[in-house]
Design a protein around this motif. Structure first.
Motif, PDB file in Angstrom:
ATOM      1  N   LEU A  46      41.416 -14.292 -31.048  1.00 16.43           N
ATOM      2  CA  LEU A  46      42.171 -14.426 -29.804  1.00 16.43           C
ATOM      3  C   LEU A  46      43.492 -15.160 -30.004  1.00 16.43           C
ATOM      4  CD1 LEU A  46      39.253 -15.223 -27.334  1.00 16.43           C
ATOM      5  CD2 LEU A  46      40.604 -13.127 -27.440  1.00 16.43           C
ATOM      6  N   LEU A  47      43.619 -15.878 -31.101  1.00 18.93           N
ATOM      7  CA  LEU A  47      44.871 -16.561 -31.439  1.00 18.93           C
ATOM      8  C   LEU A  47      45.776 -15.697 -32.316  1.00 18.93           C
ATOM      9  CD1 LEU A  47      43.465 -20.142 -32.180  1.00 18.93           C
ATOM     10  CD2 LEU A  47      44.835 -19.447 -30.200  1.00 18.93           C
ATOM     11  N   GLY A  48      45.339 -14.477 -32.628  1.00 20.40           N
ATOM     12  CA  GLY A  48      46.160 -13.574 -33.423  1.00 20.40           C
ATOM     13  C   GLY A  48      45.740 -13.421 -34.861  1.00 20.40           C
ATOM     14  N   TYR A  49      44.644 -14.023 -35.247  1.00 22.35           N
ATOM     15  CA  TYR A  49      44.176 -13.925 -36.633  1.00 22.35           C
ATOM     16  C   TYR A  49      43.724 -12.505 -36.938  1.00 22.35           C
ATOM     17  CZ  TYR A  49      41.635 -15.264 -40.881  1.00 22.35           C
ATOM     18  OH  TYR A  49      41.195 -15.376 -42.176  1.00 22.35           O
ATOM     19  N   ASN A  50      44.111 -11.988 -38.082  1.00 17.73           N
ATOM     20  CA  ASN A  50      43.778 -10.648 -38.578  1.00 17.73           C
ATOM     21  C   ASN A  50      44.505  -9.523 -37.853  1.00 17.73           C
ATOM     22  OD1 ASN A  50      42.115 -11.435 -40.669  1.00 17.73           O
ATOM     23  ND2 ASN A  50      40.205 -11.016 -39.595  1.00 17.73           N
ATOM     24  N   TYR A  51      44.742  -9.650 -36.543  1.00 18.20           N
ATOM     25  CA  TYR A  51      45.363  -8.575 -35.771  1.00 18.20           C
ATOM     26  C   TYR A  51      46.548  -9.127 -34.968  1.00 18.20           C
ATOM     27  CZ  TYR A  51      41.009  -6.179 -36.900  1.00 18.20           C
ATOM     28  OH  TYR A  51      39.941  -5.619 -37.564  1.00 18.20           O
ATOM     29  N   PRO A  52      47.614  -9.523 -35.626  1.00 19.83           N
ATOM     30  CA  PRO A  52      48.735 -10.150 -34.912  1.00 19.83           C
ATOM     31  C   PRO A  52      49.463  -9.217 -33.951  1.00 19.83           C
ATOM     32  CG  PRO A  52      49.311  -9.731 -37.204  1.00 19.83           C
ATOM     33  CD  PRO A  52      47.840  -9.476 -37.080  1.00 19.83           C
ATOM     34  N   THR A  53      49.339  -7.901 -34.129  1.00 25.32           N
ATOM     35  CA  THR A  53      50.038  -6.964 -33.247  1.00 25.32           C
ATOM     36  C   THR A  53      49.180  -6.524 -32.067  1.00 25.32           C
ATOM     37  OG1 THR A  53      49.327  -5.002 -34.490  1.00 25.32           O
ATOM     38  CG2 THR A  53      51.362  -6.094 -35.213  1.00 25.32           C
ATOM     39  N   ALA A  54      47.924  -6.927 -32.036  1.00 20.55           N
ATOM     40  CA  ALA A  54      47.016  -6.492 -30.968  1.00 20.55           C
ATOM     41  C   ALA A  54      46.887  -7.574 -29.914  1.00 20.55           C
ATOM     42  CB  ALA A  54      45.638  -6.162 -31.537  1.00 20.55           C
ATOM     43  N   SER A  55      46.647  -7.132 -28.673  1.00 22.39           N
ATOM     44  CA  SER A  55      46.332  -8.102 -27.630  1.00 22.39           C
ATOM     45  C   SER A  55      44.996  -8.754 -27.960  1.00 22.39           C
ATOM     46  CB  SER A  55      46.263  -7.409 -26.268  1.00 22.39           C
ATOM     47  OG  SER A  55      45.258  -6.402 -26.271  1.00 22.39           O
ATOM     48  N   GLY A  56      44.748  -9.925 -27.381  1.00 18.42           N
ATOM     49  CA  GLY A  56      43.606 -10.736 -27.773  1.00 18.42           C
ATOM     50  C   GLY A  56      42.284 -10.011 -27.858  1.00 18.42           C
ATOM     51  N   TRP A  57      41.825  -9.437 -26.730  1.00 17.89           N
ATOM     52  CA  TRP A  57      40.497  -8.844 -26.721  1.00 17.89           C
ATOM     53  C   TRP A  57      40.448  -7.507 -27.427  1.00 17.89           C
ATOM     54  CZ3 TRP A  57      36.342 -11.491 -26.345  1.00 17.89           C
ATOM     55  CH2 TRP A  57      36.361 -12.703 -25.669  1.00 17.89           C
ATOM     56  N   LEU A  58      41.605  -6.814 -27.549  1.00 16.75           N
ATOM     57  CA  LEU A  58      41.635  -5.624 -28.388  1.00 16.75           C
ATOM     58  C   LEU A  58      41.382  -6.027 -29.839  1.00 16.75           C
ATOM     59  CD1 LEU A  58      42.109  -2.657 -28.989  1.00 16.75           C
ATOM     60  CD2 LEU A  58      44.584  -3.125 -29.044  1.00 16.75           C
TER      61      LEU A  58
END
Length: 308
Positions: A200-212
């Protein structure tokens, strides 16, 4: 069905401890407003990895009690020795092969900007760190990354065991009475959801919204959890799964080695984290399921193993 009040209680205690402690340990990242930039992020992440093991230990030693506790956690026995060492070796090799396969598939599908011939992205990375002037051929430097993965997997073994003791060591066998596929799906989804304090802080998926990002992490954990679950079930031990987890963590950096210079890598789409990277492990898990490679030993077989 999963029977018994004690089993339901142990599952509840396990999940409350694993999830509750992980959020508690991650709290400084949220309260400080620094998120992933917190100076203690590395220590916090490693501390979180211990929470599933704590939950499993409490479930086994406090709630369930009884004999064969180390066996119920997958820590012991380490036999037959030939089987154990074979799956330990597979735990080291298979995740790395799947990470590379994810990059190849991503390149074929156009989701991963690859340069497998010139390693232009890696050259740029070396130049940025001042290592480009080293008198070593680029191919040798790339090959050395695989040696680094072996070392990294060994170093990551104990932190990874903190997770695997919970997810595959204790939880997966506990869920197997529901059926193999439901057990793999549930344990993998729970594993992915457990990462929420960081995702939810952007780890691993920095381009995705939190819950996505959380949903994507759950998808990745389901397919890779199937691989780790296979290692756990076939070896009758948690150690190959823990080594595989360590090897996976050590090999994700290969995406930077094979990327094309000047291109960004979107982990929503590519690498083992993105949807195109799930194809190879999903196919492997399906083939293993069809081949009957997830059969858990019967109680009689377990008693015979203890007798040796």
């Amino acid at each position: 069905m999963i029977g018994g009040r004690r089993t339901a209680l142990s599952l509840t205690v396990y999940l409350v401890i694993a999830f509750g402690l992980s959020w508690l340990i991650a709290l400084p990242l949220w309260l400080s407003g620094q998120g992933l930039q917190h100076p203690l992020f590395g220590a916090i992440a490693v501390g979180m990895m211990a929470t599933p093991a704590i939950g499993a230990l409490v479930a086994v030693f406090v709630v369930e009690r009884g004999p064969n506790r180390a066996e119920r956690l997958g820590l012991w026995p380490l036999r037959p020795a030939g089987r154990f060492w074979m799956y330990l070796g597979l735990g080291l090799v298979v995740p790395v092969a799947l990470v590379v396969a994810a990059l190849v598939i991503g390149a074929l599908l156009g989701t991963y900007p690859a340069d497998f011939a010139r390693f232009s992205g890696y050259r740029s990375l070396l130049a940025a760190t001042g290592a480009a002037s080293l008198p070593i051929p680029i191919g040798l430097l790339v090959a050395a990354q695989y040696l680094n993965i072996v070392v990294g997997a060994a170093l990551n073994l104990i932190p990874a065991l903190g997770e695997e003791l919970g997810w595959r060591g204790w939880l997966l066998p506990k869920l197997l009475p529901l059926g193999t596929v439901p057990a793999l799906l549930i344990s993998g989804a729970v594993w992915g959801l457990w990462h929420a304090p960081l995702i939810l802080l952007g780890y691993n998926y920095p381009t995705a919204s939190g819950w996505l990002g959380v949903l994507l992490m759950m998808g990745m954990c389901v397919v890779m959890g199937g691989i780790f679950g296979w290692l756990r079930i076939r070896s009758r031990s948690v150690w190959p799964a823990a080594l595989a987890h360590g090897a996976l963590n050590a090999s994700v950096g290969l995406s930077a080695v094979y990327a094309r210079a000047g291109e960004s890598v979107d982990t929503v789409q590519a690498t083992i984290l993105g949807w195109s990277g799930w194809i190879a492990p999903a196919v492997v898990v399906i083939v293993l399921l069809i081949a009957g490679q997830f059969r858990w030993p019967t109680p009689a077989e377990q008693r015979r193993r203890r007798a040796f």
